[in-house]
Design a protein around this motif. Sequence first.
Motif, PDB file in Angstrom:
ATOM      1  N   ILE A 326       0.810  -1.216   0.000  1.00  0.00           N
ATOM      2  CA  ILE A 326       0.000   0.000   0.000  1.00  0.00           C
ATOM      3  C   ILE A 326       0.846   1.271   0.000  1.00  0.00           C
ATOM      4  O   ILE A 326       0.479   2.271  -0.626  1.00  0.00           O
ATOM      5  N   LEU A 327       1.997   1.254   0.663  1.00  0.00           N
ATOM      6  CA  LEU A 327       2.776   2.482   0.792  1.00  0.00           C
ATOM      7  C   LEU A 327       3.699   2.728  -0.400  1.00  0.00           C
ATOM      8  O   LEU A 327       4.018   3.877  -0.703  1.00  0.00           O
ATOM      9  N   ILE A 328       4.134   1.675  -1.068  1.00  0.00           N
ATOM     10  CA  ILE A 328       5.059   1.830  -2.185  1.00  0.00           C
ATOM     11  C   ILE A 328       4.397   1.472  -3.521  1.00  0.00           C
ATOM     12  O   ILE A 328       4.420   2.248  -4.477  1.00  0.00           O
ATOM     13  N   LEU A 329       3.790   0.289  -3.582  1.00  0.00           N
ATOM     14  CA  LEU A 329       3.280  -0.197  -4.866  1.00  0.00           C
ATOM     15  C   LEU A 329       2.054   0.561  -5.350  1.00  0.00           C
ATOM     16  O   LEU A 329       1.990   0.967  -6.524  1.00  0.00           O
ATOM     17  N   LEU A 330       1.051   0.743  -4.492  1.00  0.00           N
ATOM     18  CA  LEU A 330      -0.218   1.327  -4.939  1.00  0.00           C
ATOM     19  C   LEU A 330      -0.033   2.729  -5.530  1.00  0.00           C
ATOM     20  O   LEU A 330      -0.580   3.007  -6.614  1.00  0.00           O
ATOM     21  N   PRO A 331       0.712   3.657  -4.900  1.00  0.00           N
ATOM     22  CA  PRO A 331       0.928   4.964  -5.541  1.00  0.00           C
ATOM     23  C   PRO A 331       1.602   4.836  -6.911  1.00  0.00           C
ATOM     24  O   PRO A 331       1.256   5.565  -7.847  1.00  0.00           O
ATOM     25  N   TRP A 332       2.549   3.892  -7.026  1.00  0.00           N
ATOM     26  CA  TRP A 332       3.226   3.693  -8.318  1.00  0.00           C
ATOM     27  C   TRP A 332       2.235   3.201  -9.363  1.00  0.00           C
ATOM     28  O   TRP A 332       2.258   3.649 -10.519  1.00  0.00           O
ATOM     29  N   GLU A 333       1.383   2.258  -8.993  1.00  0.00           N
ATOM     30  CA  GLU A 333       0.401   1.720  -9.934  1.00  0.00           C
ATOM     31  C   GLU A 333      -0.533   2.816 -10.431  1.00  0.00           C
ATOM     32  O   GLU A 333      -0.821   2.903 -11.631  1.00  0.00           O
ATOM     33  N   LEU A 334      -1.021   3.638  -9.526  1.00  0.00           N
ATOM     34  CA  LEU A 334      -1.960   4.690  -9.909  1.00  0.00           C
ATOM     35  C   LEU A 334      -1.321   5.698 -10.850  1.00  0.00           C
ATOM     36  O   LEU A 334      -2.002   6.294 -11.691  1.00  0.00           O
ATOM     37  N   LYS A 335      -0.028   5.873 -10.722  1.00  0.00           N
ATOM     38  CA  LYS A 335       0.683   6.836 -11.567  1.00  0.00           C
ATOM     39  C   LYS A 335       1.103   6.248 -12.906  1.00  0.00           C
ATOM     40  O   LYS A 335       1.099   6.945 -13.929  1.00  0.00           O
ATOM     41  N   ASN A 336       1.453   4.964 -12.943  1.00  0.00           N
ATOM     42  CA  ASN A 336       2.163   4.423 -14.093  1.00  0.00           C
ATOM     43  C   ASN A 336       1.378   3.462 -14.985  1.00  0.00           C
ATOM     44  O   ASN A 336       1.794   3.235 -16.123  1.00  0.00           O
ATOM     45  N   ILE A 337       0.301   2.881 -14.504  1.00  0.00           N
ATOM     46  CA  ILE A 337      -0.374   1.894 -15.367  1.00  0.00           C
ATOM     47  C   ILE A 337      -1.567   2.488 -16.115  1.00  0.00           C
ATOM     48  O   ILE A 337      -2.226   1.776 -16.886  1.00  0.00           O
ATOM     49  N   PHE A 338      -1.820   3.781 -15.914  1.00  0.00           N
ATOM     50  CA  PHE A 338      -2.902   4.454 -16.628  1.00  0.00           C
ATOM     51  C   PHE A 338      -2.340   5.618 -17.439  1.00  0.00           C
ATOM     52  O   PHE A 338      -1.192   6.032 -17.244  1.00  0.00           O
ATOM     53  N   THR A 339      -3.138   6.160 -18.351  1.00  0.00           N
ATOM     54  CA  THR A 339      -2.742   7.380 -19.052  1.00  0.00           C
ATOM     55  C   THR A 339      -2.702   8.530 -18.049  1.00  0.00           C
ATOM     56  O   THR A 339      -3.231   8.415 -16.934  1.00  0.00           O
ATOM     57  N   GLU A 340      -2.089   9.629 -18.426  1.00  0.00           N
ATOM     58  CA  GLU A 340      -1.932  10.749 -17.499  1.00  0.00           C
ATOM     59  C   GLU A 340      -3.282  11.251 -16.990  1.00  0.00           C
ATOM     60  O   GLU A 340      -3.452  11.492 -15.786  1.00  0.00           O
ATOM     61  N   GLU A 341      -4.245  11.398 -17.880  1.00  0.00           N
ATOM     62  CA  GLU A 341      -5.566  11.874 -17.469  1.00  0.00           C
ATOM     63  C   GLU A 341      -6.285  10.841 -16.610  1.00  0.00           C
ATOM     64  O   GLU A 341      -6.877  11.166 -15.573  1.00  0.00           O
ATOM     65  N   SER A 342      -6.212   9.577 -17.024  1.00  0.00           N
ATOM     66  CA  SER A 342      -6.854   8.506 -16.258  1.00  0.00           C
ATOM     67  C   SER A 342      -6.195   8.334 -14.902  1.00  0.00           C
ATOM     68  O   SER A 342      -6.860   8.008 -13.917  1.00  0.00           O
ATOM     69  N   SER A 343      -4.895   8.566 -14.847  1.00  0.00           N
ATOM     70  CA  SER A 343      -4.162   8.437 -13.589  1.00  0.00           C
ATOM     71  C   SER A 343      -4.683   9.424 -12.549  1.00  0.00           C
ATOM     72  O   SER A 343      -4.902   9.073 -11.384  1.00  0.00           O
ATOM     73  N   LYS A 344      -4.879  10.667 -12.974  1.00  0.00           N
ATOM     74  CA  LYS A 344      -5.396  11.682 -12.050  1.00  0.00           C
ATOM     75  C   LYS A 344      -6.793  11.297 -11.570  1.00  0.00           C
ATOM     76  O   LYS A 344      -7.117  11.457 -10.382  1.00  0.00           O
ATOM     77  N   LEU A 345      -7.603  10.797 -12.492  1.00  0.00           N
ATOM     78  CA  LEU A 345      -8.959  10.397 -12.139  1.00  0.00           C
ATOM     79  C   LEU A 345      -8.940   9.216 -11.168  1.00  0.00           C
ATOM     80  O   LEU A 345      -9.696   9.189 -10.188  1.00  0.00           O
ATOM     81  N   MET A 346      -8.058   8.255 -11.412  1.00  0.00           N
ATOM     82  CA  MET A 346      -7.952   7.089 -10.540  1.00  0.00           C
ATOM     83  C   MET A 346      -7.467   7.478  -9.147  1.00  0.00           C
ATOM     84  O   MET A 346      -7.920   6.914  -8.139  1.00  0.00           O
ATOM     85  N   GLN A 347      -6.578   8.440  -9.066  1.00  0.00           N
ATOM     86  CA  GLN A 347      -6.111   8.899  -7.759  1.00  0.00           C
ATOM     87  C   GLN A 347      -7.237   9.582  -6.987  1.00  0.00           C
ATOM     88  O   GLN A 347      -7.358   9.403  -5.773  1.00  0.00           O
ATOM     89  N   ILE A 348      -8.073  10.339  -7.697  1.00  0.00           N
ATOM     90  CA  ILE A 348      -9.226  10.974  -7.049  1.00  0.00           C
ATOM     91  C   ILE A 348     -10.188   9.902  -6.536  1.00  0.00           C
ATOM     92  O   ILE A 348     -10.661   9.974  -5.397  1.00  0.00           O
ATOM     93  N   PHE A 349     -10.482   8.911  -7.375  1.00  0.00           N
ATOM     94  CA  PHE A 349     -11.369   7.813  -6.960  1.00  0.00           C
ATOM     95  C   PHE A 349     -10.788   7.063  -5.760  1.00  0.00           C
ATOM     96  O   PHE A 349     -11.518   6.653  -4.854  1.00  0.00           O
ATOM     97  N   THR A 350      -9.477   6.884  -5.762  1.00  0.00           N
ATOM     98  CA  THR A 350      -8.815   6.184  -4.651  1.00  0.00           C
ATOM     99  C   THR A 350      -8.965   6.960  -3.356  1.00  0.00           C
ATOM    100  O   THR A 350      -9.290   6.386  -2.302  1.00  0.00           O
ATOM    101  N   VAL A 351      -8.746   8.263  -3.415  1.00  0.00           N
ATOM    102  CA  VAL A 351      -8.886   9.098  -2.220  1.00  0.00           C
ATOM    103  C   VAL A 351     -10.325   9.039  -1.706  1.00  0.00           C
ATOM    104  O   VAL A 351     -10.555   8.856  -0.500  1.00  0.00           O
ATOM    105  N   ILE A 352     -11.291   9.185  -2.607  1.00  0.00           N
ATOM    106  CA  ILE A 352     -12.705   9.133  -2.206  1.00  0.00           C
ATOM    107  C   ILE A 352     -13.033   7.767  -1.602  1.00  0.00           C
ATOM    108  O   ILE A 352     -13.705   7.662  -0.569  1.00  0.00           O
TER     109      ILE A 352
END
Length: 369
Positions: A326-352
């Motif tokens: 959770i502390l290392i892998l998950l932030p990397w996944e949210l940043k790197n396995i999606f497109t830049e726009e999708s990554s931001k959206l996925m991070q918002i969904f994750t926070v919510i």
Amino acid sequence: MTLTNYWWLLIWMFTGGILLEILVPRRRELVCGKMEERWDTVSALILVIPYIIWAGYRTDAFGDTRAYRMAFRNAPTQLGQLTEYLSTITKDKGFSVLTVLVKCIIGNSDVLFFLIIATIQLLCIVYICRKYSCNYWLSMFLFVASTDYISWMHNGIRQFLAITIVFASTELLIKKKYIQLILIILLASTIHASMLFMIPVVFIVQGKAWNKKSVLCIIACIIALFFVDQFTDILDTALSTTQYSGMVSDWEEWGDDGTNPIRVLVYSIPMLLSIIGYKQIKASDNPLIHITTNFSILAFGTALLSMSTSGIFIGRMIQPTFVYAILILLPWELKNIFTEESSKLMQIFTVIGYVAFFYYQMHITWGML
């Protein structure tokens, strides 16, 4: 300084994080052979200072705080009494030694004792996350919003102290310096014996993500899940000569019905995303991401097994692997396995999503909000 409104755990994370993000520029440094942007050390520490204070000034209302407080108050104040005192301790004597050493220095202040333990724990977390996480704020948010901060720094502090000591040795794991790492694990196991579990784990997680070793481990957990009665019999026999003898009968007597399925779902997220982003993980050729992916597989397998056995005992085995996931892998996944726009959206969904889980766990499950 005692935390009475637990919403402040998230309020400070958002407000403090935004202010530090705006006011303090990031710096570039070499991480695993690549130049990366990282938070400044001072701002990283400022973000966690309130959590250290809240852990130090916590009340006896939650978890085993009262038991730790009484153990500290009953510990001797002179080193000359240490040998006699240890003769009364039946397990994990390293923590008792640390308790006596700290008490000899600071006196009878249990609040200061809790502050020292919390400082060690969070400094270990900060050291690794600031260096290796691609999004330090998100790592700290996930730690708090997953309620692991409450579960482990306001409760279960002995095991979490051992976990963070090993977690702080991540660089040794990456560089495969097994002798030094195993010595640290053995030291941590004197604080909590469950850390001996990490000795085989450090070999299992090495190599590429989703290698044969990690896949076999999750298959073994699934098989044990289908034959849970036989598994508990084997476990009871294997632990019969250790300090955990009678563990199976204890969780049955206490009515421990296993880890909450919703928490198991939360624990599974990094592993599920690693399946979606397997190509990106493989292409990254980052040894730490491969290792943490394998940790996420073990975390999921253990969580799945604990759901049908014991949340108190088997569930505790998740955390040493989950901190990496959770502390290392998950932030990397949210940043790197999606497109830049999708990554931001996925991070918002994750926070919510994690805020919703925080409310569920703190209000519905624990009744603390």
